[in-house]
Scaffold this motif. Structure first.
Motif, mmCIF file in Angstrom:
data_model
loop_
_atom_site.group_PDB
_atom_site.id
_atom_site.type_symbol
_atom_site.label_atom_id
_atom_site.label_comp_id
_atom_site.label_asym_id
_atom_site.label_seq_id
_atom_site.Cartn_x
_atom_site.Cartn_y
_atom_site.Cartn_z
ATOM 1 N N SER A 232 41.293 -35.361 26.591
ATOM 2 C CA SER A 232 42.386 -34.926 25.717
ATOM 3 C C SER A 232 43.344 -33.996 26.445
ATOM 4 N N SER A 259 41.411 -38.909 18.896
ATOM 5 C CA SER A 259 40.094 -39.543 18.985
ATOM 6 C C SER A 259 39.273 -38.928 20.114
ATOM 7 N N CYS A 260 39.919 -38.701 21.243
ATOM 8 C CA CYS A 260 39.226 -38.052 22.365
ATOM 9 C C CYS A 260 38.760 -36.652 21.981
ATOM 10 N N ALA A 263 35.675 -36.808 19.751
ATOM 11 C CA ALA A 263 34.481 -37.179 20.516
ATOM 12 C C ALA A 263 34.037 -36.039 21.434
ATOM 13 N N GLU A 264 35.002 -35.346 22.032
ATOM 14 C CA GLU A 264 34.658 -34.210 22.906
ATOM 15 C C GLU A 264 33.997 -33.086 22.117
ATOM 16 N N GLN A 309 27.816 -40.303 28.275
ATOM 17 C CA GLN A 309 28.752 -40.477 27.157
ATOM 18 C C GLN A 309 30.108 -39.843 27.468
ATOM 19 N N ALA A 310 30.098 -38.676 28.130
ATOM 20 C CA ALA A 310 31.362 -38.034 28.498
ATOM 21 C C ALA A 310 32.146 -38.908 29.470
ATOM 22 N N HIS A 312 31.897 -42.097 29.657
ATOM 23 C CA HIS A 312 32.346 -43.268 28.899
ATOM 24 C C HIS A 312 33.671 -42.972 28.185
ATOM 25 N N ILE A 313 33.803 -41.759 27.647
ATOM 26 C CA ILE A 313 35.072 -41.383 26.995
ATOM 27 C C ILE A 313 36.193 -41.353 28.028
ATOM 28 N N ARG A 314 35.908 -40.849 29.205
ATOM 29 C CA ARG A 314 36.932 -40.794 30.253
ATOM 30 C C ARG A 314 37.363 -42.206 30.651
ATOM 31 N N GLU A 316 37.091 -45.040 28.921
ATOM 32 C CA GLU A 316 37.805 -45.710 27.842
ATOM 33 C C GLU A 316 39.222 -45.170 27.697
ATOM 34 N N THR A 317 39.413 -43.887 27.935
ATOM 35 C CA THR A 317 40.767 -43.319 27.877
ATOM 36 C C THR A 317 41.665 -43.955 28.923
#
Length: 359
Positions: A232, A259-260, A263-264, A309-310, A312-314, A316-317
């Motif tokens: 984010s 969304s980020c 999730a963060e 998981q962190a 994975h968010i990076r 996907e962003t």
């Protein structure tokens, strides 16, 4: 009952920080009390009076001094005592200042010695890309082969990223055709995916090492979130650097940022609870009862899951960028991202190699 005198408590970890400032305040008070110019003039005046009094005594008659002479001698005694006190205070102040300067010089020499030892360790292969040997060693002194291999791979990854940044910059400046630019964008996204896979493998060897970012430079660790960048925040950095965005693109990027952020926050809260339970497990566990190790291993596996998981968010962003942005905007986004990390690494180098007189 009389209360005992209160004493101010300074935490042990901060006593070394407060003492130099306290000494500087003492020097300031003593130097204010001992003005060299004023004292020099005062000493000359007192000496002149002493000479005049000696002359008068030599020409006068011996005998008991009169009342007027006794009264005039009292201020002179006070001046002498004050001069003696000021000279002693100045002497002590000089000694304290000399001791403090010697302490600073000793600390500087120790720092130079540590830097020389670190350079020798780097030359011997115990340190890669600015990461100290201590990050590779446990209490047993053995090298963790998993993290050592990761550092070598990460050094190569950074070199490849720098090369890709140059290619993207040249391609955008030369207005390369879309087909070639598409290849550069895909290679850039695959390159970040490779980093996330490398981190997942290294986490199996030492999850604390990866999570704490010891493989990064000090300035990068300053902005660290769960072993990497916070998506984010990175969106806030990237968007102002891109070309003019449409209202639809701005809306989509804002939705992605929210969304980020959600999730963060969820991961951060979960990690906070996990840290608390892990701390209690370590505090209450006993290695001899056989139950401590399984409990600790379970918590460590949970930390590894949070790290994955962190990442994975990076990932996907980054993967959402081509969906929202045009090809040229996505290429510009990867270029800005690469240059941003280059500047962070350069910031650590600038600080560590600053002139010694500014240290």
């Amino acid at each position: 009952m009389m209360n005992s005198p209160s004493t101010s408590f300074v935490p042990p970890t901060t006593m070394g920080i407060y003492e130099p400032f306290h000494q500087m305040e003492i020097w300031g008070e003593n130097l204010t009390a001992v003005d060299p110019v004023a004292h020099a003039a005062l000493i000359v005046e007192v000496d002149r009076k002493l000479d005049n009094q000696s002359e008068d005594t030599s020409h006068g008659t011996l005998g008991t001094p009169n009342k007027y002479e006794q009264e005039t001698s009292r201020p002179f005694d006070k001046v002498q005592r004050r001069l003696a006190q000021n000279r002693e205070a100045a002497r002590k102040s000089r000694l304290r200042k000399k001791a403090y300067v010697q302490q600073l010089e000793s600390s500087r020499l120790k720092l130079i010695q540590l830097e020389q030892e670190l350079n020798r360790a780097r030359q011997q292969g115990f340190c890669v890309d600015g990461v100290a040997e201590s990050s590779q060693l446990g209490f047993s002194g053995s090298v963790n082969s998993g993290t050592a291999a990761f550092e070598l791979e990460y050094g190569q990854w950074v070199e490849e990223q720098n090369r890709q940044v140059c290619e993207l910059r040249n391609a955008l400046q030369a207005h390369t055709n879309d087909m070639e630019l598409q290849i550069l964008v895909e290679n850039g996204l695959k390159h970040y995916s490779q980093l996330f896979r490398m981190k997942a493998t290294a986490a199996k060897a030492d999850v604390f090492y990866v999570m704490s970012g010891l493989w990064k430079t000090s300035s990068e660790r300053f902005f660290l979130w769960m072993g990497g960048f916070r998506p984010s925040d990175l969106l806030k950095v990237l968007m102002p650097q891109l070309d003019t965005l449409t209202e639809y693109q701005l809306l989509e990027i804002d939705n992605l940022r929210q969304s980020c952020q959600q999730a963060e926050d969820a991961l951060s809260q979960g990690m906070g609870r996990l840290q608390q339970t892990l701390s209690q497990t370590v505090a209450e566990g006993q290695l001899g009862n056989g139950s401590y190790i399984p409990q600790a291993m379970e918590k460590l596996e949970a930390i590894t899951s949070f790290l994955n998981q962190a990442d994975h968010i990076r990932q996907e962003t980054l993967n959402q960028m081509p969906r929202i942005l045009t090809l040229h905007q996505t290429a510009g986004c990867l270029l800005v991202l690469g240059e941003y990390f280059q500047r962070l690494r350069a910031l650590s180098t600038i600080w560590s190699t600053r002139p010694r007189e500014l240290a």
